[in-house]
Design a protein around this motif. Structure first.
Motif, PDB file in Angstrom:
ATOM      1  N   ALA A  83      57.779  49.388  35.239  1.00 42.43           N
ATOM      2  CA  ALA A  83      56.724  50.117  35.261  1.00 42.43           C
ATOM      3  C   ALA A  83      56.377  50.234  36.803  1.00 42.43           C
ATOM      4  CB  ALA A  83      55.808  48.369  34.945  1.00 42.43           C
ATOM      5  N   GLN A  84      56.644  49.125  37.956  1.00 43.74           N
ATOM      6  CA  GLN A  84      57.187  49.523  39.128  1.00 43.74           C
ATOM      7  C   GLN A  84      57.563  51.058  39.102  1.00 43.74           C
ATOM      8  OE1 GLN A  84      58.876  46.020  40.321  1.00 43.74           O
ATOM      9  NE2 GLN A  84      56.283  45.185  41.058  1.00 43.74           N
ATOM     10  N   ASP A  85      58.846  50.854  39.098  1.00 42.87           N
ATOM     11  CA  ASP A  85      59.424  52.593  38.934  1.00 42.87           C
ATOM     12  C   ASP A  85      59.221  53.950  39.034  1.00 42.87           C
ATOM     13  OD1 ASP A  85      62.025  50.454  40.599  1.00 42.87           O
ATOM     14  OD2 ASP A  85      62.977  51.500  38.155  1.00 42.87           O
ATOM     15  N   GLU A  86      58.457  53.739  37.035  1.00 49.67           N
ATOM     16  CA  GLU A  86      57.477  55.053  36.627  1.00 49.67           C
ATOM     17  C   GLU A  86      56.426  54.734  36.414  1.00 49.67           C
ATOM     18  OE1 GLU A  86      59.283  54.611  32.104  1.00 49.67           O
ATOM     19  OE2 GLU A  86      61.171  54.810  33.115  1.00 49.67           O
ATOM     20  N   GLY A  87      55.663  53.989  37.327  1.00 55.52           N
ATOM     21  CA  GLY A  87      53.826  53.727  37.230  1.00 55.52           C
ATOM     22  C   GLY A  87      53.602  53.425  36.424  1.00 55.52           C
ATOM     23  N   VAL A  88      54.134  52.786  35.262  1.00 57.12           N
ATOM     24  CA  VAL A  88      53.586  52.460  34.192  1.00 57.12           C
ATOM     25  C   VAL A  88      52.920  51.227  33.899  1.00 57.12           C
ATOM     26  CG1 VAL A  88      54.045  51.939  31.314  1.00 57.12           C
ATOM     27  CG2 VAL A  88      54.897  54.074  33.017  1.00 57.12           C
ATOM     28  N   GLU A 162      39.509  45.223  41.198  1.00 63.05           N
ATOM     29  CA  GLU A 162      39.616  46.484  41.327  1.00 63.05           C
ATOM     30  C   GLU A 162      41.441  46.502  40.846  1.00 63.05           C
ATOM     31  OE1 GLU A 162      40.227  48.163  45.112  1.00 63.05           O
ATOM     32  OE2 GLU A 162      38.463  47.235  46.040  1.00 63.05           O
ATOM     33  N   MET A 163      41.001  48.121  39.866  1.00 61.59           N
ATOM     34  CA  MET A 163      42.463  48.292  38.653  1.00 61.59           C
ATOM     35  C   MET A 163      43.639  48.062  39.573  1.00 61.59           C
ATOM     36  SD  MET A 163      43.066  48.736  35.534  1.00 61.59           S
ATOM     37  CE  MET A 163      41.065  48.759  34.913  1.00 61.59           C
ATOM     38  N   ASP A 164      44.358  48.025  39.003  1.00 57.93           N
ATOM     39  CA  ASP A 164      45.659  47.787  39.236  1.00 57.93           C
ATOM     40  C   ASP A 164      46.785  48.679  38.587  1.00 57.93           C
ATOM     41  OD1 ASP A 164      49.242  46.129  39.179  1.00 57.93           O
ATOM     42  OD2 ASP A 164      48.074  46.174  41.583  1.00 57.93           O
ATOM     43  N   GLU A 165      46.880  49.617  38.921  1.00 62.97           N
ATOM     44  CA  GLU A 165      48.193  50.626  37.967  1.00 62.97           C
ATOM     45  C   GLU A 165      49.444  49.647  37.415  1.00 62.97           C
ATOM     46  OE1 GLU A 165      49.333  53.769  40.062  1.00 62.97           O
ATOM     47  OE2 GLU A 165      46.745  54.183  40.903  1.00 62.97           O
ATOM     48  N   ILE A 166      49.896  48.676  38.199  1.00 60.76           N
ATOM     49  CA  ILE A 166      50.900  48.096  37.063  1.00 60.76           C
ATOM     50  C   ILE A 166      50.868  47.459  36.308  1.00 60.76           C
ATOM     51  CG2 ILE A 166      52.945  46.981  37.945  1.00 60.76           C
ATOM     52  CD1 ILE A 166      53.334  48.865  40.700  1.00 60.76           C
ATOM     53  N   SER A 167      49.744  46.236  36.997  1.00 62.93           N
ATOM     54  CA  SER A 167      49.540  45.407  35.918  1.00 62.93           C
ATOM     55  C   SER A 167      48.450  46.091  34.694  1.00 62.93           C
ATOM     56  CB  SER A 167      48.885  44.286  36.476  1.00 62.93           C
ATOM     57  OG  SER A 167      47.506  44.047  36.715  1.00 62.93           O
ATOM     58  N   GLY A 168      48.053  46.476  35.004  1.00 66.51           N
ATOM     59  CA  GLY A 168      46.582  47.359  34.117  1.00 66.51           C
ATOM     60  C   GLY A 168      45.492  46.185  34.138  1.00 66.51           C
ATOM     61  N   TYR A 169      45.218  45.598  34.754  1.00 69.62           N
ATOM     62  CA  TYR A 169      44.048  45.068  34.906  1.00 69.62           C
ATOM     63  C   TYR A 169      43.337  44.926  35.732  1.00 69.62           C
ATOM     64  CZ  TYR A 169      46.211  41.897  30.558  1.00 69.62           C
ATOM     65  OH  TYR A 169      46.431  41.972  29.385  1.00 69.62           O
ATOM     66  N   LYS A 170      42.038  44.151  36.028  1.00 69.09           N
ATOM     67  CA  LYS A 170      41.151  44.689  37.168  1.00 69.09           C
ATOM     68  C   LYS A 170      42.217  43.818  38.145  1.00 69.09           C
ATOM     69  CE  LYS A 170      37.475  46.672  36.295  1.00 69.09           C
ATOM     70  NZ  LYS A 170      35.799  47.169  36.721  1.00 69.09           N
ATOM     71  N   GLU A 171      42.234  43.519  39.214  1.00 67.39           N
ATOM     72  CA  GLU A 171      43.446  42.347  40.077  1.00 67.39           C
ATOM     73  C   GLU A 171      42.669  41.938  41.411  1.00 67.39           C
ATOM     74  OE1 GLU A 171      45.081  40.766  38.507  1.00 67.39           O
ATOM     75  OE2 GLU A 171      46.222  41.987  37.200  1.00 67.39           O
ATOM     76  N   LEU A 172      42.651  40.465  41.714  1.00 64.78           N
ATOM     77  CA  LEU A 172      42.121  40.757  43.334  1.00 64.78           C
ATOM     78  C   LEU A 172      42.034  41.545  44.234  1.00 64.78           C
ATOM     79  CD1 LEU A 172      40.318  38.325  44.487  1.00 64.78           C
ATOM     80  CD2 LEU A 172      42.586  36.917  45.122  1.00 64.78           C
ATOM     81  N   VAL A 173      41.304  41.987  44.762  1.00 63.09           N
ATOM     82  CA  VAL A 173      41.645  42.536  45.996  1.00 63.09           C
ATOM     83  C   VAL A 173      40.346  42.059  47.063  1.00 63.09           C
ATOM     84  CG1 VAL A 173      41.344  44.609  47.613  1.00 63.09           C
ATOM     85  CG2 VAL A 173      41.530  44.866  44.745  1.00 63.09           C
ATOM     86  N   VAL A 174      41.366  41.680  48.253  1.00 64.08           N
ATOM     87  CA  VAL A 174      40.814  40.040  49.650  1.00 64.08           C
ATOM     88  C   VAL A 174      40.695  41.419  50.313  1.00 64.08           C
ATOM     89  CG1 VAL A 174      41.197  38.249  50.885  1.00 64.08           C
ATOM     90  CG2 VAL A 174      42.148  38.083  48.733  1.00 64.08           C
ATOM     91  N   LYS A 175      39.079  41.351  51.297  1.00 64.10           N
ATOM     92  CA  LYS A 175      38.762  42.044  51.866  1.00 64.10           C
ATOM     93  C   LYS A 175      37.905  41.218  53.169  1.00 64.10           C
ATOM     94  CE  LYS A 175      38.181  46.778  49.164  1.00 64.10           C
ATOM     95  NZ  LYS A 175      37.845  47.641  48.898  1.00 64.10           N
ATOM     96  N   PRO A 176      37.622  42.252  54.326  1.00 64.72           N
ATOM     97  CA  PRO A 176      36.961  41.819  54.936  1.00 64.72           C
ATOM     98  C   PRO A 176      35.791  42.056  54.613  1.00 64.72           C
ATOM     99  CG  PRO A 176      38.306  42.299  56.385  1.00 64.72           C
ATOM    100  CD  PRO A 176      38.431  43.410  55.319  1.00 64.72           C
ATOM    101  N   GLN A 177      34.413  40.903  54.617  1.00 68.19           N
ATOM    102  CA  GLN A 177      33.211  41.136  54.699  1.00 68.19           C
ATOM    103  C   GLN A 177      32.522  42.442  54.976  1.00 68.19           C
ATOM    104  OE1 GLN A 177      31.567  38.079  53.120  1.00 68.19           O
ATOM    105  NE2 GLN A 177      29.503  38.340  53.568  1.00 68.19           N
ATOM    106  N   GLN A 178      31.451  43.390  54.641  1.00 61.15           N
ATOM    107  CA  GLN A 178      31.073  44.401  55.626  1.00 61.15           C
ATOM    108  C   GLN A 178      29.778  43.787  55.519  1.00 61.15           C
ATOM    109  OE1 GLN A 178      32.699  47.685  56.503  1.00 61.15           O
ATOM    110  NE2 GLN A 178      33.931  46.121  55.687  1.00 61.15           N
ATOM    111  N   ASP A 179      28.879  43.852  55.519  1.00 59.36           N
ATOM    112  CA  ASP A 179      27.478  43.248  55.683  1.00 59.36           C
ATOM    113  C   ASP A 179      26.431  42.576  54.565  1.00 59.36           C
ATOM    114  OD1 ASP A 179      24.889  43.236  56.610  1.00 59.36           O
ATOM    115  OD2 ASP A 179      24.369  45.248  56.586  1.00 59.36           O
ATOM    116  N   THR A 180      26.308  41.307  55.906  1.00 64.69           N
ATOM    117  CA  THR A 180      26.450  40.112  54.510  1.00 64.69           C
ATOM    118  C   THR A 180      24.761  40.226  54.647  1.00 64.69           C
ATOM    119  OG1 THR A 180      25.832  38.500  57.050  1.00 64.69           O
ATOM    120  CG2 THR A 180      27.811  38.551  55.758  1.00 64.69           C
TER     121      THR A 180
END
Length: 187
Positions: A83-88, A162-180
């Motif tokens: 999957a990593q090699d072929e983006g599957v 957000e969708m992760d191309e390798i796992s095929g699932y929506k996975e956790l993305v950690v970001k700085p919080q924008q406007d509270t």
């Protein structure tokens, strides 16, 4: 000795002060909606866009868990490399079983994260009257006597899914919080 991250791996580490929030979920409550509501209130109270389970104890009269993914044919390690090699995506290469257990259980572990928009990823272990433990991805359940819960929030940190191309699932993305301040708070 410094640990070098994998070249293909990008780590986003965002730090924040921690706030804790205690709640008791009463008997007969639907487990997942109650957890989502508790997380929503904790995030709203702390003006945070992320929450997580710090600790939980209690009992359930029923629990529904998604069991660990099983490979349909080839070993997952070779599928992951492919999957990593072929983006599957890996999602189509596994079989998922959801099982409901209609017995009384003690909660021995509950871990997971919550995102502001209602996203969640929860895993639970429970034990039965014989002390046998089972666990998996939490799908649902019903509180038997009580659920004592402590949630943590991290103002300044946003959890999104957000969708992760390798796992095929929506996975956790950690970001700085924008406007509270959301549009609702401004009105």
């Amino acid at each position: 000795m410094a640990i070098e991250p994998n070249d293909a791996m990008e780590l986003a580490v965002v730090s924040s002060p921690l706030q804790s929030h205690a709640v008791r979920i009463p008997a007969n409550a639907d487990l997942v909606p109650s957890l989502l509501e508790a997380a929503h209130q904790a995030m709203q109270h702390s003006k945070a866009q992320s929450a997580f389970v710090m600790t939980a104890v209690g009992s359930l009269s029923t629990v529904t868990l998604r069991m660990a993914a099983t490979d349909k044919q080839e070993p997952r390690s070779s599928k992951k490399r492919k999957a990593q090699d072929e983006g599957v995506s890996l999602a189509g290469s596994t079989a998922l079983q959801v099982k409901t257990f209609p017995n009384h259980f003690e909660i021995v572990s509950l871990v997971g994260t919550f995102s502001k928009g209602g996203g969640k990823h929860l895993h639970m272990s429970v034990s039965n009257a014989q002390g046998q433990v089972l666990g998996g991805h939490l799908v649902g359940g019903k509180v038997f006597t009580t659920l004592e819960l402590v949630l943590g929030t991290m103002p300044g940190v946003a959890f999104t899914r957000e969708m992760d191309e390798i796992s095929g699932y929506k996975e956790l993305v950690v970001k700085p919080q924008q406007d509270t301040n959301s549009a609702e708070e401004k009105n």
